[in-house]
Design a protein around this motif. Structure first.
Motif, short mmCIF file in Angstrom:
data_model
loop_
_atom_site.label_atom_id
_atom_site.label_comp_id
_atom_site.label_asym_id
_atom_site.label_seq_id
_atom_site.Cartn_x
_atom_site.Cartn_y
_atom_site.Cartn_z
N GLU A 32 91.79 53.62 69.06
CA GLU A 32 91.50 52.57 69.65
C GLU A 32 90.20 51.53 69.54
OE1 GLU A 32 90.25 49.07 72.06
OE2 GLU A 32 89.44 50.60 72.10
N ARG A 33 89.34 52.26 69.61
CA ARG A 33 87.89 51.75 69.31
C ARG A 33 87.63 51.86 68.48
NH1 ARG A 33 84.06 51.58 73.20
NH2 ARG A 33 82.41 51.36 72.49
N VAL A 34 87.63 52.62 66.92
CA VAL A 34 87.55 52.31 65.74
C VAL A 34 88.34 51.59 65.04
CG1 VAL A 34 88.36 53.43 63.56
CG2 VAL A 34 87.00 54.98 65.90
N GLN A 35 89.46 51.09 65.41
CA GLN A 35 90.40 49.66 65.18
C GLN A 35 89.49 49.10 65.49
OE1 GLN A 35 94.09 51.04 66.96
NE2 GLN A 35 95.17 51.65 64.73
N ARG A 36 88.84 48.52 66.41
CA ARG A 36 88.40 47.46 67.17
C ARG A 36 86.94 46.91 66.18
NH1 ARG A 36 86.04 46.86 72.23
NH2 ARG A 36 87.18 48.79 72.68
N LEU A 37 86.54 48.11 66.74
CA LEU A 37 85.13 47.87 66.24
C LEU A 37 84.48 48.47 64.62
CD1 LEU A 37 83.30 49.72 69.63
CD2 LEU A 37 84.02 47.11 69.29
N ASN A 38 84.83 49.14 64.17
CA ASN A 38 84.62 49.80 63.32
C ASN A 38 84.84 48.62 61.38
OD1 ASN A 38 83.78 51.98 61.24
ND2 ASN A 38 85.82 51.38 60.23
#
Length: 463
Positions: A32-38
């Motif tokens: 979820e963090r990769v999808q949101r921040l990357n």
């Protein structure tokens, strides 16, 4: 409870192993963090959520079957010049845009065997031969604290991802500071192990032959030492690998204070009159004073290298190595090569055998000089980088310490230790103008545990 991405890799592994948290649950958190921040960072350039989740579910199945997995469920990113089986690994180069790794690099295979999960592939400069992280395949990676800045390079994708909480550990490579300097720019711990301590028997041919190592990145010194403990190992296929087993338990050493009689040297310019920004130097001096105040004897002293080291002695070897590996592509595919790398290859083509021989022989007095220094001192402390992160699109700062700086002016404090094969670690040392800076800890070969022990001490004093 501390958010998973803010905690330690060791705690994550312990929770997964104790079945308090499943590896799949940890994977979903980081997916979820990769999808949101990357997307804003461009730190991870290969990311397959389904593959990440499937790998994590396999870890859960192995645990259910009774396997002992010290790194169970820990998400790790891998730099785009280390092989990950079945993944497109490009070295940041269009020349390798279609290359699919036939197997895992030794360190990657070791991570997976221990239960870690590959979260994604991190961006790097072309052939890991530039001090910023951009390339013609994936574009530029942005600094996690300020998107107008570079995180440095060549392991900039690894540090940007880790600093943003995209994973808990990262693997990079370090041939002249490519792990340590970006770590300093982004407030992370970056360790260049003793040459050969982490085996690297297969993968891409290395332009900087004999000085490049697999480097380690973590959010704290304890995690970095723990990762070193897990990955240290011998493989006869690696000509530089140490044939003797190393049982230093680096992570355990970081819990104890160094002995009070430790002989610590502080060298603000490495005896080479390297320029450094005044406020960066002031921040590092403050950490050195904290060491003295806490009771450790610190002497200002410089290694004796000789004049030749001021000209960045890796240049000729790197340029010749690049040309030997990829120079044949210049005539037909120059447009597919980063102009800075093409210029390096051109320089390599013009390098004479005599110049190469002199560069190779220069290594001997450099190693001898540092060895003599370590007869008087146990540990060397010096800057990691003389500047904070600089704007995207610039190969390096134009001015450092109020003096004109060339394209490698920001990189002068790290490559000598690659030439010597010694361990060197960058530990966060505060902020300047809101941006992190790093202090570099160096010791003789195979004294990695001592380096990390002193780094942990500086980390504690910084709190």
């Amino acid at each position: 409870m501390t958010a998973l991405h803010e905690g330690s890799a060791r705690d994550c592994a312990a929770r997964v192993h104790a079945r308090e948290l499943s590896a799949a649950e940890a994977a979903r958190h980081f997916i979820e963090r990769v999808q949101r921040l990357n997307p804003a960072l461009n730190a991870l350039v290969q990311f397959d959520p389904a593959a990440v989740l499937a790998e994590a579910q396999q870890v859960d199945q192995r645990l259910a079957a009774g396997a002992m997995l010290p790194m169970a469920g820990v998400p790790v990113t891998i730099k785009d010049n280390l092989w990950v089986e079945g993944r497109t690994i490009t070295q940041g180069s269009r020349l390798f845009a279609d290359f699919v790794a036939p197997r895992d690099a030794w360190a990657v295979a070791r991570l997976r065997a221990l239960g870690a999960v590959v979260l994604g592939i991190s961006n790097c400069s072309e052939f890991a031969c530039k001090g910023v992280t951009d390339n013609l395949v994936y574009g530029a990676t942005r600094h996690p604290l300020d998107g107008s800045l570079t995180p440095g390079g060549s392991s900039g994708g690894a540090v940007a991802a880790l600093a943003a909480g995209l994973g808990l550990l990262a693997l990079g490579t370090d041939a002249g500071g490519s792990v340590r300097r970006p770590a300093a720019h982004c407030g992370l711990v970056g360790h260049k192990p003793t040459q050969g301590v982490i085996a690297h028997p297969w993968g891409f041919a290395e332009p900087n032959y004999g000085v490049s190592v697999v480097g380690l990145l973590a959010r704290n010194v304890g995690d970095c030492a723990w990762l070193l403990d897990q990955l240290s190992g011998f493989d006869a296929g690696d000509a530089s690998a140490a044939p003797l087993g190393v049982a230093w338990q680096a992570e355990a050493a970081t819990r104890d204070e160094p002995p009070r009689e430790l002989r610590i040297a502080w060298s603000p310019q490495l005896g080479c009159d390297f320029p450094i920004d005044d406020d960066v130097l002031a921040a590092l001096v403050q950490r050195v004073r904290a060491l003295r105040t806490a009771g450790w004897a610190v002497t200002e002293a410089d290694p004796s290298w000789g004049e030749a080291v001021r000209d960045y002695p890796l240049n000729a070897l790197q340029h010749a190595g690049l040309h030997a590996l990829h120079g044949r592509q210049l005539q037909t595919r120059r447009h597919d090569i980063d102009p800075h790398l093409a210029a390096q290859m051109d320089a390599g083509a013009a390098t004479t055998p005599a110049e190469l021989a002199r560069a190779l022989r220069l290594r001997e007095p450099i190693v001898a000089g540092l060895s003599r220094f370590f007869e008087q001192y146990d540990v060397l402390v010096c800057p990691t980088a003389p500047v904070t992160a600089w704007p995207l699109g610039q190969i390096g700062p134009a001015v450092i310490g109020e003096r004109p700086a060339g394209p490698r002016g920001h990189a002068v404090f790290t490559p000598l230790f690659n030439l010597c094969g010694v361990p060197a670690c960058s530990v966060p040392a505060g902020r300047v103008r809101g941006l992190p800076v790093g202090l570099q800890i160096v010791a003789p070969r195979f004294e990695d545990a001592r380096v990390l022990q002193v780094a942990a001490l500086i980390e504690r004093l910084d709190r």
